[in-house]
Design a protein around this motif. Structure first.
Motif, PDB file in Angstrom:
ATOM      1  N   LYS A 292      27.701  36.388  52.824  1.00 17.78           N
ATOM      2  CA  LYS A 292      27.513  35.344  53.831  1.00 17.78           C
ATOM      3  C   LYS A 292      28.803  34.597  54.135  1.00 17.78           C
ATOM      4  O   LYS A 292      29.092  34.245  55.275  1.00 17.78           O
ATOM      5  N   GLN A 293      29.586  34.344  53.104  1.00 19.25           N
ATOM      6  CA  GLN A 293      30.835  33.608  53.291  1.00 19.25           C
ATOM      7  C   GLN A 293      31.973  34.500  53.786  1.00 19.25           C
ATOM      8  O   GLN A 293      33.047  34.003  54.110  1.00 19.25           O
ATOM      9  N   ARG A 294      31.696  35.823  53.804  1.00 19.39           N
ATOM     10  CA  ARG A 294      32.735  36.808  54.139  1.00 19.39           C
ATOM     11  C   ARG A 294      33.986  36.523  53.317  1.00 19.39           C
ATOM     12  O   ARG A 294      35.119  36.505  53.816  1.00 19.39           O
ATOM     13  N   ALA A 295      33.740  36.293  52.017  1.00 17.46           N
ATOM     14  CA  ALA A 295      34.828  35.934  51.114  1.00 17.46           C
ATOM     15  C   ALA A 295      35.726  37.137  50.861  1.00 17.46           C
ATOM     16  O   ALA A 295      35.247  38.230  50.563  1.00 17.46           O
TER      17      ALA A 295
ATOM     18  N   ARG B  24      37.461  34.510  44.514  1.00 12.50           N
ATOM     19  CA  ARG B  24      36.518  33.701  43.722  1.00 12.50           C
ATOM     20  C   ARG B  24      36.553  34.118  42.269  1.00 12.50           C
ATOM     21  O   ARG B  24      36.377  33.294  41.356  1.00 12.50           O
TER      22      ARG B  24
ATOM     23  N   SER C 104      25.916  35.711  48.464  1.00  9.55           N
ATOM     24  CA  SER C 104      26.767  34.566  48.795  1.00  9.55           C
ATOM     25  C   SER C 104      28.127  35.014  49.280  1.00  9.55           C
ATOM     26  O   SER C 104      28.656  34.504  50.270  1.00  9.55           O
TER      27      SER C 104
END
Length: 459
Positions: A241-244, A185, A238
């Protein structure tokens, strides 16, 4: 995080603020020679302000009163230790708490590790350290690419062009920490810019309210700080939660079954401190190389001998021993982290001096790092001094290397080693004639103004 997390407890006024917040005050006299309070309410605060920084105040304090000296912060007596022998006496029996985690998390309004059991605290510490190690191992190509992009940019400059170290190397640190901590990201420059703005807003305000109440007195500053903190927390939540980013620092914390709240808090500590430490280690190292041609050329020879034509790798970095000496000497000469501190949990003793319970004890590292009794020619940048085993023992005692080095500082050393090994192999670094670089002693020692160099290509 490791006991005696030296690097980030450096600006002790902040820790003093946390201690005043977390613990009841005490006016028990320590019996240590030092200053009497200048004012009943503020103690010696005005003396500190007049000197310009706590580090500069401590230099004068130890010059006048010796290696064990005292002063007052508000109604609380403070003892400062300014020599290796006295630090050794105090450190050895006091490896019980992580003062950085307690300080930073309490200032951010998080639950610090002081309220949990020893076993849980140790497990959390291992998870944190392991996550940083795995992040470096599995994202090393990303780090190398970021460094090569910066070096390519510098290589495109004409020989006479001035290169701003602070701006460029803070940018490198921000990109490295955000991408490794939170995933792809942050390949988007707009995301990095938003992170940088929030980071600066938080870092510049932490602790000020405990010192002079200025943050509470300014509704606009407080709103700006709280907005930045909320936005950074929202981003970290965030990402969790997204396990980015499967190989990101945040995801490794999640794999260890930490809660999203714990992940957010540890992510905040790592991203806040990691960026500043990494940036300033790199800034000072490149600056010192630019004014030390002989050191720069010796480092170049080591890089060629160890790496040949191959890019640096995580496995090869430990073989760059002179590079390690350069980074050690950078930390020492710049006084990268000029102070640390610890609350005296039980009554203790240094030399003949009794230190009462709940006394704040400062480790005046900036004083020790340039003590002529410990370091020969202490104001000279000389990486060769770290070839001496006794010098390394003193350095390790202070928490800058070996088992006592905290994981964020080890992260910074890795980034700096990649930068120097890539940069020096391709470019020569030159000082800007007439430039005077002055230090500002804050959480981490930084140049007061941006620092400039010029570069030229090697044949």
């Amino acid at each position: 995080m490791l006991d005696f997390a030296i690097f980030a407890v450096t600006f002790v006024i902040i820790l003093i603020g946390a201690v005043l917040y977390l613990y009841p005050s005490s006016r028990r006299a320590s019996g240590v020679p030092g200053l009497n309070p200048t004012e009943e309410k503020d103690g010696n605060l005005q003396d500190i302000v007049s000197k310009g920084s706590l580090h500069e105040f401590l230099v004068g304090l130890h010059d006048e009163f010796g290696s064990v000296a005292s002063f007052w912060f508000g109604g609380r007596p403070v003892v400062s230790l300014g020599a290796v022998d006295q630090l050794r006496q105090h450190i050895n029996p006091n490896r019980t708490t992580d003062s950085f985690e307690t300080m930073l998390k309490s200032l951010l309004g998080y639950q610090s590790g002081s309220g949990v059991g020893v076993t849980e605290s140790m497990m959390r510490k291992k998870v944190y350290e392991g996550a940083i190690n795995k992040t470096l191992e599995n994202n090393f190509p990303v780090l190398l690419q970021l460094v090569e992009e910066l070096v390519d940019k510098w290589a495109s400059y004409p020989n006479s062009q001035h290169t701003p170290l602070c701006a460029h190397l803070l940018g490198l640190a921000m990109k490295a920490v955000t991408q490794l901590a939170m995933g792809s990201r942050f390949q988007d420059d707009a995301e990095v810019i938003r992170f940088r703005k929030n980071h600066e807003a938080i870092w510049s305000e932490i602790g000020k309210g405990y010192l002079d109440g200025s943050l509470e007195k300014s509704s606009s500053r407080k709103a700006h700080y709280e907005s930045a903190l909320a936005e950074m927390e929202s981003v970290l939540k965030s990402v969790a939660k997204q396990r980015a980013g499967q190989s990101s620092f945040v995801n490794y914390l999640l794999q260890a079954n930490l809660t999203e709240r714990q992940v957010m808090e540890d992510g905040m500590v790592f991203t806040l401190a990691g960026c500043v430490i990494t940036a300033n280690l790199c800034i000072w190292a490149v600056h010192f190389l630019s004014v030390s041609e002989a050191v720069q050329e010796r480092l170049y020879q080591e890089i060629v001998e160890v790496l040949g034509e191959e890019p640096v790798s995580l496995e090869k970095i430990p073989q760059l021993r002179y590079c390690q000496q350069v980074l050690n000497e950078t930390v020492r000469t710049a006084k990268l982290t000029p102070m640390a501190a610890r609350l005296q949990e039980v009554e203790g003793k240094v030399d003949q001096h009794v230190i009462p319970k709940e006394t704040l004890v400062i480790y005046a590292l900036g004083v020790v790092l340039q003590d002529a009794d410990t370091w020969s020619l202490p104001y000279r940048f000389n990486p060769d001094r770290f070839a001496d085993e006794s010098v390394m023992k003193s350095f390790s005692l202070l928490g800058f290397s070996g088992s006592q080095a905290c994981p964020e500082l080890r992260f910074a050393y890795t980034v700096a080693a990649v930068l120097l090994s890539t940069l020096v192999r391709r470019l020569r670094l030159h000082k800007v004639k007439g430039q005077v670089v002055e230090a500002r002693y804050e959480l981490v020692t930084t140049p007061k103004d941006d620092t400039w160099i010029t570069v030229s290509k090697r044949n």
